[in-house]
Design a protein around this motif. Structure first.
Motif, mmCIF file in Angstrom:
data_model
loop_
_atom_site.group_PDB
_atom_site.id
_atom_site.type_symbol
_atom_site.label_atom_id
_atom_site.label_comp_id
_atom_site.label_asym_id
_atom_site.label_seq_id
_atom_site.Cartn_x
_atom_site.Cartn_y
_atom_site.Cartn_z
ATOM 1 N N LEU A 147 0.832 -1.195 0.000
ATOM 2 C CA LEU A 147 0.000 0.000 0.000
ATOM 3 C C LEU A 147 0.869 1.248 0.000
ATOM 4 C CD1 LEU A 147 -2.721 -0.940 2.662
ATOM 5 C CD2 LEU A 147 -2.710 -1.391 0.207
ATOM 6 N N GLY A 148 0.307 2.347 -0.455
ATOM 7 C CA GLY A 148 0.999 3.624 -0.439
ATOM 8 C C GLY A 148 0.982 4.258 0.932
ATOM 9 N N GLN A 149 1.782 5.310 1.081
ATOM 10 C CA GLN A 149 1.901 5.971 2.380
ATOM 11 C C GLN A 149 0.576 6.550 2.849
ATOM 12 O OE1 GLN A 149 4.653 5.788 4.272
ATOM 13 N NE2 GLN A 149 3.362 6.646 5.872
ATOM 14 N N GLU A 150 -0.249 7.028 1.936
ATOM 15 C CA GLU A 150 -1.540 7.590 2.333
ATOM 16 C C GLU A 150 -2.405 6.534 3.009
ATOM 17 O OE1 GLU A 150 -5.442 9.796 0.300
ATOM 18 O OE2 GLU A 150 -3.563 9.596 -0.831
ATOM 19 N N SER A 151 -2.393 5.319 2.496
ATOM 20 C CA SER A 151 -3.182 4.238 3.103
ATOM 21 C C SER A 151 -2.619 3.848 4.460
ATOM 22 C CB SER A 151 -3.204 3.020 2.168
ATOM 23 O OG SER A 151 -3.889 3.298 0.979
ATOM 24 N N ILE A 152 -1.285 3.795 4.569
ATOM 25 C CA ILE A 152 -0.651 3.473 5.853
ATOM 26 C C ILE A 152 -1.025 4.517 6.897
ATOM 27 C CG2 ILE A 152 1.561 3.185 7.046
ATOM 28 C CD1 ILE A 152 2.676 2.151 4.336
ATOM 29 N N ASP A 153 -0.972 5.789 6.505
ATOM 30 C CA ASP A 153 -1.332 6.867 7.429
ATOM 31 C C ASP A 153 -2.795 6.761 7.839
ATOM 32 O OD1 ASP A 153 1.243 7.853 7.226
ATOM 33 O OD2 ASP A 153 0.727 9.414 5.767
ATOM 34 N N ARG A 154 -3.654 6.335 6.918
ATOM 35 C CA ARG A 154 -5.073 6.191 7.237
ATOM 36 C C ARG A 154 -5.283 5.084 8.262
ATOM 37 N NH1 ARG A 154 -9.656 8.055 8.762
ATOM 38 N NH2 ARG A 154 -11.509 7.026 7.912
ATOM 39 N N ILE A 155 -4.551 3.991 8.143
ATOM 40 C CA ILE A 155 -4.648 2.907 9.130
ATOM 41 C C ILE A 155 -4.262 3.427 10.508
ATOM 42 C CG2 ILE A 155 -3.755 0.653 9.828
ATOM 43 C CD1 ILE A 155 -3.261 0.126 6.794
ATOM 44 N N VAL A 156 -3.166 4.174 10.569
ATOM 45 C CA VAL A 156 -2.733 4.761 11.843
ATOM 46 C C VAL A 156 -3.836 5.642 12.421
ATOM 47 C CG1 VAL A 156 -1.098 6.345 12.928
ATOM 48 C CG2 VAL A 156 -0.283 4.642 11.284
ATOM 49 N N SER A 157 -4.436 6.481 11.570
ATOM 50 C CA SER A 157 -5.490 7.388 12.038
ATOM 51 C C SER A 157 -6.695 6.628 12.584
ATOM 52 C CB SER A 157 -5.940 8.295 10.893
ATOM 53 O OG SER A 157 -4.889 9.147 10.477
ATOM 54 N N LEU A 158 -7.067 5.537 11.935
ATOM 55 C CA LEU A 158 -8.217 4.754 12.403
ATOM 56 C C LEU A 158 -7.954 4.154 13.776
ATOM 57 C CD1 LEU A 158 -9.176 3.048 9.034
ATOM 58 C CD2 LEU A 158 -10.566 4.712 10.287
ATOM 59 N N PHE A 159 -6.743 3.680 13.998
ATOM 60 C CA PHE A 159 -6.396 3.195 15.334
ATOM 61 C C PHE A 159 -6.499 4.329 16.351
ATOM 62 C CE2 PHE A 159 -3.893 -0.507 13.510
ATOM 63 C CZ PHE A 159 -4.564 -1.485 14.217
ATOM 64 N N GLU A 160 -5.911 5.456 16.035
ATOM 65 C CA GLU A 160 -5.864 6.565 16.996
ATOM 66 C C GLU A 160 -7.248 7.140 17.263
ATOM 67 O OE1 GLU A 160 -1.278 8.015 16.081
ATOM 68 O OE2 GLU A 160 -2.955 9.122 15.195
ATOM 69 N N GLU A 161 -8.093 7.168 16.242
ATOM 70 C CA GLU A 161 -9.460 7.647 16.445
ATOM 71 C C GLU A 161 -10.242 6.746 17.395
ATOM 72 O OE1 GLU A 161 -11.072 7.870 12.528
ATOM 73 O OE2 GLU A 161 -9.688 9.460 11.890
ATOM 74 N N ALA A 162 -9.851 5.475 17.464
ATOM 75 C CA ALA A 162 -10.507 4.521 18.372
ATOM 76 C C ALA A 162 -9.888 4.536 19.763
ATOM 77 C CB ALA A 162 -10.428 3.118 17.785
ATOM 78 N N GLY A 163 -8.881 5.380 19.967
ATOM 79 C CA GLY A 163 -8.225 5.463 21.270
ATOM 80 C C GLY A 163 -7.071 4.520 21.455
ATOM 81 N N ALA A 164 -6.617 3.904 20.357
ATOM 82 C CA ALA A 164 -5.503 2.959 20.427
ATOM 83 C C ALA A 164 -4.193 3.656 20.088
ATOM 84 C CB ALA A 164 -5.727 1.799 19.458
ATOM 85 N N LYS A 165 -3.116 3.068 20.539
ATOM 86 C CA LYS A 165 -1.787 3.491 20.115
ATOM 87 C C LYS A 165 -1.452 2.725 18.838
ATOM 88 C CE LYS A 165 1.361 4.471 23.131
ATOM 89 N NZ LYS A 165 2.437 4.460 24.175
ATOM 90 N N ALA A 166 -0.758 3.368 17.910
ATOM 91 C CA ALA A 166 -0.408 2.719 16.644
ATOM 92 C C ALA A 166 1.046 2.982 16.303
ATOM 93 C CB ALA A 166 -1.300 3.221 15.521
ATOM 94 N N LYS A 167 1.720 1.943 15.830
ATOM 95 C CA LYS A 167 3.112 2.056 15.407
ATOM 96 C C LYS A 167 3.275 1.359 14.065
ATOM 97 C CE LYS A 167 4.880 4.129 19.064
ATOM 98 N NZ LYS A 167 5.542 5.448 18.987
ATOM 99 N N VAL A 168 4.133 1.926 13.232
ATOM 100 C CA VAL A 168 4.375 1.396 11.900
ATOM 101 C C VAL A 168 5.697 0.642 11.880
ATOM 102 C CG1 VAL A 168 4.674 1.948 9.450
ATOM 103 C CG2 VAL A 168 3.108 3.315 10.868
ATOM 104 N N SER A 169 5.665 -0.620 11.467
ATOM 105 C CA SER A 169 6.885 -1.391 11.260
ATOM 106 C C SER A 169 7.187 -1.415 9.769
ATOM 107 C CB SER A 169 6.729 -2.812 11.805
ATOM 108 O OG SER A 169 5.934 -3.597 10.936
ATOM 109 N N SER A 170 8.090 -2.273 9.364
ATOM 110 C CA SER A 170 8.406 -2.384 7.939
ATOM 111 C C SER A 170 7.345 -3.159 7.171
ATOM 112 C CB SER A 170 9.771 -3.059 7.752
ATOM 113 O OG SER A 170 9.767 -4.356 8.334
ATOM 114 N N ILE A 171 6.413 -3.826 7.878
ATOM 115 C CA ILE A 171 5.422 -4.672 7.204
ATOM 116 C C ILE A 171 3.991 -4.468 7.704
ATOM 117 C CG2 ILE A 171 6.986 -6.527 6.511
ATOM 118 C CD1 ILE A 171 6.254 -8.010 9.092
ATOM 119 N N HIS A 172 3.831 -4.021 8.956
ATOM 120 C CA HIS A 172 2.515 -3.914 9.579
ATOM 121 C C HIS A 172 2.319 -2.548 10.214
ATOM 122 C CE1 HIS A 172 2.773 -8.533 10.522
ATOM 123 N NE2 HIS A 172 2.445 -8.317 9.259
ATOM 124 N N VAL A 173 1.055 -2.185 10.406
ATOM 125 C CA VAL A 173 0.697 -1.184 11.408
ATOM 126 C C VAL A 173 0.119 -1.958 12.581
ATOM 127 C CG1 VAL A 173 -0.666 0.834 12.019
ATOM 128 C CG2 VAL A 173 0.176 0.567 9.667
#
Length: 262
Positions: A147-173
């Motif tokens: 996926l592109g960076q925009e999609s990765i950033d969106r995944i992070v945002s969805l976690f954070e909007e739910a009150g979760a902490k999110a971290k990006v590795s080389s393969i997963h959020v």
């Protein structure tokens, strides 16, 4: 970032603990090479305490703790540490949260497991998810079309909007509920397993990693090392490592091990 070949001899002589990420640090393109495994084994035989610090799941970490030449392992980005004593045949499993709290978190994680792939086309649930106890791993390139960076950033945002902490590795959020990360559980491990406050032994520790979720470790350890592919994330890591290897991924880890053992 300074070349690893310039690592001072005096500093090298102080190192007792080798902490390392796994994916794309010890492994290469999802594979553990014989050379990387031998590097782990040689470090352990030489008396270094080798401790993977990974986002990989509890089920995998149980295997690593029992069957790899390591002294302990921190998994799921700090949700726990496992330590297997071979002579006593005893596994210590220390979780950040109690079982009841993890069960409550699981309900919210399961909701995100359903909603995130619907919100981000092409995102997948990581193939190792069923072996996890505390987090949700959303795959953006391991077993799905990258996926592109925009999609990765969106995944992070969805976690954070739910009150979760999110971290990006080389393969997963990776997302989880709780105020912990790789560094905070590493501090607990040192206090409980080695009777050491981490601040008091920083000069005895080297940490190697490759991606944004390693940033807290890069920031904390003066002797932090990025394998060369860390440069791929140069604009997304708030804290860069002090040193960088010439080689990428597993070959970079072998380079680090060779330096410490020379």
């Amino acid at each position: 970032m300074k070349p690893l070949c310039d690592f001072p001899q005096a500093a090298k002589n102080q190192i007792r603990y080798v902490l390392t990420d796994i994916d794309d640090t010890v492994t290469t393109d999802g594979l553990l090479s014989a050379e990387s495994y031998v590097a782990l084994e040689n470090l352990s035989k030489a008396g270094f305490k080798v401790i993977p610090i990974t986002g990989r799941p509890a089920g995998w970490c149980d295997h690593f703790a029992r069957m790899w030449p390591v002294d302990a392992i921190v998994g799921e980005n700090g949700a726990f540490y496992f330590r297997y004593e071979h002579h006593a045949k005893k596994m210590t499993c220390r979780f950040w949260k109690e079982a009841e709290e993890r069960a409550e978190d699981r309900k919210r994680i399961n909701q995100l497991r359903q909603s995130i792939p619907l919100e981000v086309p092409g995102a997948g649930i990581a193939s190792d998810q069923d072996y996890r106890v505390a987090d949700l791993a959303v795959d953006f390139c391991e077993d799905v079309i990258p996926l592109g960076q925009e999609s990765i950033d969106r995944i992070v945002s969805l976690f954070e909007e739910a009150g979760a902490k999110a971290k990006v590795s080389s393969i997963h959020v990776n997302g989880w509920f709780g105020d912990y990360d790789k560094l905070s559980m590493t501090e607990v491990l040192f206090r409980e397993a080695y009777s050491q406050e981490l601040d008091q032994v920083l000069d005895q520790v080297v940490f190697s990693g490759d991606s944004p979720n390693d940033a807290p470790m890069f920031a904390r350890f003066p002797h932090s090392v990025g394998v060369a592919n860390v440069k791929d994330f140069a604009d997304r890591i708030p804290h860069e490592p002090t040193w960088v290897t010439k080689e990428r991924s597993g070959k970079g880890f072998v380079e680090l091990a060779s330096m410490l053992l020379s």
